[in-house]
Each structure stands twice: as structure tokens, then as C-alpha cells.
Design a protein around this motif. Structure first.
Motif, PDB file in Angstrom:
ATOM      1  N   TRP A 125      23.886 -30.926  34.208  1.00  0.00           N
ATOM      2  CA  TRP A 125      23.070 -31.759  35.241  1.00  0.00           C
ATOM      3  C   TRP A 125      22.088 -32.541  34.682  1.00  0.00           C
ATOM      4  O   TRP A 125      21.981 -33.681  34.692  1.00  0.00           O
ATOM      5  N   ALA A 126      21.206 -31.932  33.495  1.00  0.00           N
ATOM      6  CA  ALA A 126      20.015 -32.563  33.179  1.00  0.00           C
ATOM      7  C   ALA A 126      20.614 -33.846  32.482  1.00  0.00           C
ATOM      8  O   ALA A 126      20.169 -34.960  32.148  1.00  0.00           O
ATOM      9  N   GLY A 165      29.137 -15.775  43.763  1.00  0.00           N
ATOM     10  CA  GLY A 165      28.920 -14.662  42.713  1.00  0.00           C
ATOM     11  C   GLY A 165      28.810 -15.460  41.402  1.00  0.00           C
ATOM     12  O   GLY A 165      29.140 -14.764  40.407  1.00  0.00           O
ATOM     13  N   ILE A 166      28.418 -16.633  41.429  1.00  0.00           N
ATOM     14  CA  ILE A 166      27.885 -17.381  40.339  1.00  0.00           C
ATOM     15  C   ILE A 166      26.738 -16.643  39.750  1.00  0.00           C
ATOM     16  O   ILE A 166      25.901 -15.931  40.096  1.00  0.00           O
ATOM     17  N   THR A 167      26.874 -16.638  38.092  1.00  0.00           N
ATOM     18  CA  THR A 167      26.121 -15.806  37.417  1.00  0.00           C
ATOM     19  C   THR A 167      24.655 -16.714  36.913  1.00  0.00           C
ATOM     20  O   THR A 167      24.940 -18.159  37.075  1.00  0.00           O
ATOM     21  N   SER A 180      24.417 -23.117  32.187  1.00  0.00           N
ATOM     22  CA  SER A 180      25.611 -23.930  31.776  1.00  0.00           C
ATOM     23  C   SER A 180      25.635 -25.494  32.419  1.00  0.00           C
ATOM     24  O   SER A 180      25.507 -26.392  31.928  1.00  0.00           O
ATOM     25  N   ILE A 181      25.527 -25.071  34.059  1.00  0.00           N
ATOM     26  CA  ILE A 181      25.601 -26.260  34.752  1.00  0.00           C
ATOM     27  C   ILE A 181      24.405 -27.186  34.818  1.00  0.00           C
ATOM     28  O   ILE A 181      24.372 -28.387  34.782  1.00  0.00           O
ATOM     29  N   GLY A 220      26.446 -34.136  41.939  1.00  0.00           N
ATOM     30  CA  GLY A 220      26.416 -33.174  42.799  1.00  0.00           C
ATOM     31  C   GLY A 220      26.796 -31.870  42.172  1.00  0.00           C
ATOM     32  O   GLY A 220      27.269 -30.802  42.841  1.00  0.00           O
ATOM     33  N   LEU A 221      26.384 -31.658  41.090  1.00  0.00           N
ATOM     34  CA  LEU A 221      26.402 -30.330  40.095  1.00  0.00           C
ATOM     35  C   LEU A 221      25.874 -29.132  40.839  1.00  0.00           C
ATOM     36  O   LEU A 221      25.982 -28.139  40.981  1.00  0.00           O
TER      37      LEU A 221
END
Length: 89
Positions: free
Chosen positions: A33-34, A20-22, A28-29, A10-11
């Protein structure tokens, strides 16, 4: 592809929920996830499924851009510099 298979932890879902995520945080997420995908699940297929589910109507979200970049072919390999590039083994 099933959503649970494309985003097992669920990332990506959580990244779309963060206000507000950049783009840097999304990249990085994306790496996390990968690395969490099961063996045999291909990144482009999973990314396309996530764009269709989470990115629909959210083209301005940074994670949508990161997932679209995952669909592009990597650049061709280039010769590396240094001693290893000058001398064949």
C-alpha cells in the motif's frame, strides 16, 4: 484527504474484508500500500484517513494496529556496528 488518494488500489479496503487475516499479512499489505501511494502523499496523513474510514469501530482488526503504528515517529537512528562504524571516512 480523499479516500481514493489514501488507498488508490483498494489494498487496505480489501484487507479489512479478509476474514482471519493475520498481523503479518497486514504488514505485508501495508508495504504494498505504501509503495502504491502517489508522490507527495504522506503515509501518516493517508493512514489517519484510512483509520477514520475503515478502522472506526474495528480496533481489534490487525490492519488497524498496523495503521496506528504508521502514525508513530520512527525510533532515533543508532550507530551501526562493524568496520564502517569504527572508522570515519
Amino acid at each position: 484527504m480523499q479516500l481514493e488518494e489514501a488507498d488508490p488500489k483498494g489494498l487496505v479496503r480489501e484487507s479489512y474484508a479478509i476474514e482471519g487475516i493475520t498481523a503479518e499479512e497486514c504488514r505485508s499489505i501495508f508495504v504494498d500500500w505504501a509503495l502504491s501511494l502517489k508522490v507527495g502523499v504522506e503515509v501518516p496523513a493517508a493512514a489517519a484517513a484510512l483509520i477514520a474510514h475503515y478502522g472506526a469501530g474495528r480496533a481489534d482488526h490487525p490492519m488497524t494496529g498496523v495503521l496506528h503504528a504508521a502514525l508513530e515517529a520512527p525510533p532515533p537512528a543508532r550507530r551501526r556496528g562493524g568496520r564502517a562504524g569504527r572508522f570515519a571516512e
